[in-house]
Scaffold this motif. Structure first.
Motif, mmCIF file in Angstrom:
data_model
loop_
_atom_site.group_PDB
_atom_site.id
_atom_site.type_symbol
_atom_site.label_atom_id
_atom_site.label_comp_id
_atom_site.label_asym_id
_atom_site.label_seq_id
_atom_site.Cartn_x
_atom_site.Cartn_y
_atom_site.Cartn_z
ATOM 1 N N LEU A 145 19.253 -10.803 -5.332
ATOM 2 C CA LEU A 145 20.096 -9.826 -6.009
ATOM 3 C C LEU A 145 21.403 -9.589 -5.245
ATOM 4 C CD1 LEU A 145 17.561 -7.030 -7.063
ATOM 5 C CD2 LEU A 145 18.519 -8.839 -8.492
ATOM 6 N N PRO A 146 22.489 -9.295 -5.964
ATOM 7 C CA PRO A 146 23.748 -8.920 -5.296
ATOM 8 C C PRO A 146 23.554 -7.655 -4.473
ATOM 9 C CG PRO A 146 24.128 -9.437 -7.614
ATOM 10 C CD PRO A 146 22.636 -9.380 -7.426
ATOM 11 N N PRO A 147 24.289 -7.500 -3.367
ATOM 12 C CA PRO A 147 24.124 -6.332 -2.480
ATOM 13 C C PRO A 147 24.253 -4.994 -3.195
ATOM 14 C CG PRO A 147 25.463 -8.006 -1.412
ATOM 15 C CD PRO A 147 25.234 -8.477 -2.810
ATOM 16 N N MET A 148 25.163 -4.897 -4.177
ATOM 17 C CA MET A 148 25.344 -3.627 -4.885
ATOM 18 C C MET A 148 24.058 -3.185 -5.566
ATOM 19 S SD MET A 148 27.836 -2.670 -8.101
ATOM 20 C CE MET A 148 26.766 -3.508 -9.280
ATOM 21 N N TRP A 149 23.396 -4.116 -6.241
ATOM 22 C CA TRP A 149 22.164 -3.766 -6.947
ATOM 23 C C TRP A 149 21.021 -3.506 -5.971
ATOM 24 C CZ3 TRP A 149 22.203 -1.804 -11.453
ATOM 25 C CH2 TRP A 149 23.197 -2.167 -12.374
ATOM 26 N N CYS A 150 21.011 -4.208 -4.859
ATOM 27 C CA CYS A 150 19.994 -3.924 -3.829
ATOM 28 C C CYS A 150 20.119 -2.479 -3.364
ATOM 29 C CB CYS A 150 20.188 -4.861 -2.636
ATOM 30 S SG CYS A 150 19.782 -6.598 -2.961
ATOM 31 N N ALA A 151 21.361 -2.028 -3.144
ATOM 32 C CA ALA A 151 21.595 -0.663 -2.665
ATOM 33 C C ALA A 151 21.238 0.367 -3.727
ATOM 34 C CB ALA A 151 23.060 -0.505 -2.251
ATOM 35 N N ILE A 152 21.609 0.114 -4.977
ATOM 36 C CA ILE A 152 21.330 1.059 -6.066
ATOM 37 C C ILE A 152 19.831 1.285 -6.225
ATOM 38 C CG2 ILE A 152 21.379 1.346 -8.579
ATOM 39 C CD1 ILE A 152 24.170 0.043 -8.522
ATOM 40 N N TRP A 153 19.063 0.197 -6.292
ATOM 41 C CA TRP A 153 17.620 0.328 -6.500
ATOM 42 C C TRP A 153 16.949 0.952 -5.286
ATOM 43 C CZ3 TRP A 153 17.245 0.384 -11.268
ATOM 44 C CH2 TRP A 153 17.823 -0.581 -12.117
ATOM 45 N N LEU A 154 17.474 0.676 -4.092
ATOM 46 C CA LEU A 154 16.885 1.251 -2.880
ATOM 47 C C LEU A 154 17.084 2.766 -2.842
ATOM 48 C CD1 LEU A 154 15.422 0.686 -0.218
ATOM 49 C CD2 LEU A 154 17.660 0.392 0.860
ATOM 50 N N ILE A 155 18.260 3.234 -3.208
ATOM 51 C CA ILE A 155 18.540 4.675 -3.191
ATOM 52 C C ILE A 155 17.674 5.403 -4.205
ATOM 53 C CG2 ILE A 155 20.295 6.423 -3.708
ATOM 54 C CD1 ILE A 155 22.372 4.400 -2.581
ATOM 55 N N ILE A 156 17.597 4.860 -5.424
ATOM 56 C CA ILE A 156 16.778 5.489 -6.464
ATOM 57 C C ILE A 156 15.310 5.540 -6.036
ATOM 58 C CG2 ILE A 156 15.924 5.271 -8.832
ATOM 59 C CD1 ILE A 156 18.620 3.975 -9.535
ATOM 60 N N SER A 157 14.827 4.421 -5.523
ATOM 61 C CA SER A 157 13.421 4.347 -5.119
ATOM 62 C C SER A 157 13.114 5.285 -3.964
ATOM 63 C CB SER A 157 13.063 2.911 -4.736
ATOM 64 O OG SER A 157 13.199 2.038 -5.837
ATOM 65 N N ALA A 158 14.059 5.423 -3.032
ATOM 66 C CA ALA A 158 13.830 6.270 -1.860
ATOM 67 C C ALA A 158 13.584 7.716 -2.256
ATOM 68 C CB ALA A 158 15.029 6.181 -0.910
ATOM 69 N N VAL A 159 14.302 8.198 -3.267
ATOM 70 C CA VAL A 159 14.132 9.586 -3.723
ATOM 71 C C VAL A 159 12.701 9.808 -4.220
ATOM 72 C CG1 VAL A 159 14.851 11.293 -5.429
ATOM 73 C CG2 VAL A 159 16.570 9.848 -4.308
ATOM 74 N N VAL A 160 12.199 8.874 -5.025
ATOM 75 C CA VAL A 160 10.852 8.997 -5.574
ATOM 76 C C VAL A 160 9.806 8.875 -4.471
ATOM 77 C CG1 VAL A 160 9.193 8.057 -7.231
ATOM 78 C CG2 VAL A 160 11.627 8.075 -7.788
ATOM 79 N N VAL A 161 10.022 7.957 -3.548
ATOM 80 C CA VAL A 161 9.063 7.744 -2.461
ATOM 81 C C VAL A 161 8.957 8.988 -1.574
ATOM 82 C CG1 VAL A 161 8.644 6.433 -0.338
ATOM 83 C CG2 VAL A 161 9.265 5.236 -2.451
ATOM 84 N N ILE A 162 10.079 9.621 -1.292
ATOM 85 C CA ILE A 162 10.052 10.849 -0.484
ATOM 86 C C ILE A 162 9.220 11.923 -1.178
ATOM 87 C CG2 ILE A 162 11.466 12.766 0.362
ATOM 88 C CD1 ILE A 162 13.690 10.664 0.881
#
Length: 224
Positions: free
Chosen positions: A8-25
């Motif tokens: 995946l392009p870096p932008m999409w890697c960052a977007i999905w990581l940020i969204i996922s981090a909120v739910v994981v917390i």
């Protein structure tokens, strides 16, 4: 479903990581609540995580940059809800990326979002709806696992289509999911059946734990 390292392009890697981090917390907070209120929740958490790890490790080649496999995310979703399942998926996906070269670290957020968040969220909606309609827990478990598995792959198809839209993003999505569907629909049915077998065993062996977690009622437990 695991999107491979560096795909995946870096932008999409960052977007999905940020969204996922909120739910994981939030999921970590939920785990603390479950374990504080019920000591016996921990073995069930471990079982749900192990089930997810084993099933999602059985991969076969599919869409370029990804693969097909069962997900194992429906069982934990029925027991603990989607946020907790997201935390379990982090552990599973990290081990698979590091030890099995299955998925990747840069694509971890995207893989968590599909297998640990969207699949479980859709499965949980099905679980709640069927239980409110007085459908038995066994039948509800089958459809929860089936939908959680299939929606994982629909989400992955969306992620891939967003990253590589081509001339027509809708057509690109249809192409990705069309390839996934060949193997994933029968795999989702098989996963639904296996999840139901395991659920039935747990319900028969220790219905008291499921009552404490609010999975079944005391009347259902007494019927066993």
């Amino acid at each position: 479903m695991h999107i491979m390292e560096g795909y995946l392009p870096p932008m999409w890697c960052a977007i999905w990581l940020i969204i996922s981090a909120v739910v994981v917390i939030y999921g970590i907070m939920q785990i603390k609540k479950y374990t504080a209120e019920n000591d016996e929740a921990m073995p069930l958490l471990a079982l749900s995580g192990a089930f997810m790890f084993i099933l999602s490790s059985l991969k076969m080649p599919s869409v370029s940059g990804s693969c097909s496999h069962p997900c194992g995310n429906g069982l934990g979703t029925a027991f603990f809800g989607p946020a907790v399942t997201a935390v379990l998926s982090v552990i599973v996906l990290l081990f698979q990326a590091i030890l099995l070269a299955h998925g990747g670290l840069t694509t971890l957020g995207a893989n968590i979002f599909s297998m640990g968040i969207m699949g479980p969220v859709c499965g949980y909606i099905v679980w709640v709806a069927l239980r409110k309609a007085n459908v038995s827990a066994s039948i509800s478990m089958f459809f929860t696992a089936f939908v959680a598995d299939l929606m994982t792959y629909i989400t992955t198809s969306v992620e891939l289509a967003l990253a590589f839209p081509g001339a027509d993003m809708g057509a690109t999505f249809a192409t990705f999911f069309g390839i996934f569907a060949i193997t994933q629909i029968p795999l989702a049915i098989a996963e639904g059946l296996l999840s139901t077998v395991i659920y039935n065993y747990i319900e028969n062996a220790r219905p008291d734990i499921l009552v404490k977690l609010g999975v079944i009622s005391e009347q259902e437990a007494g019927a066993n």
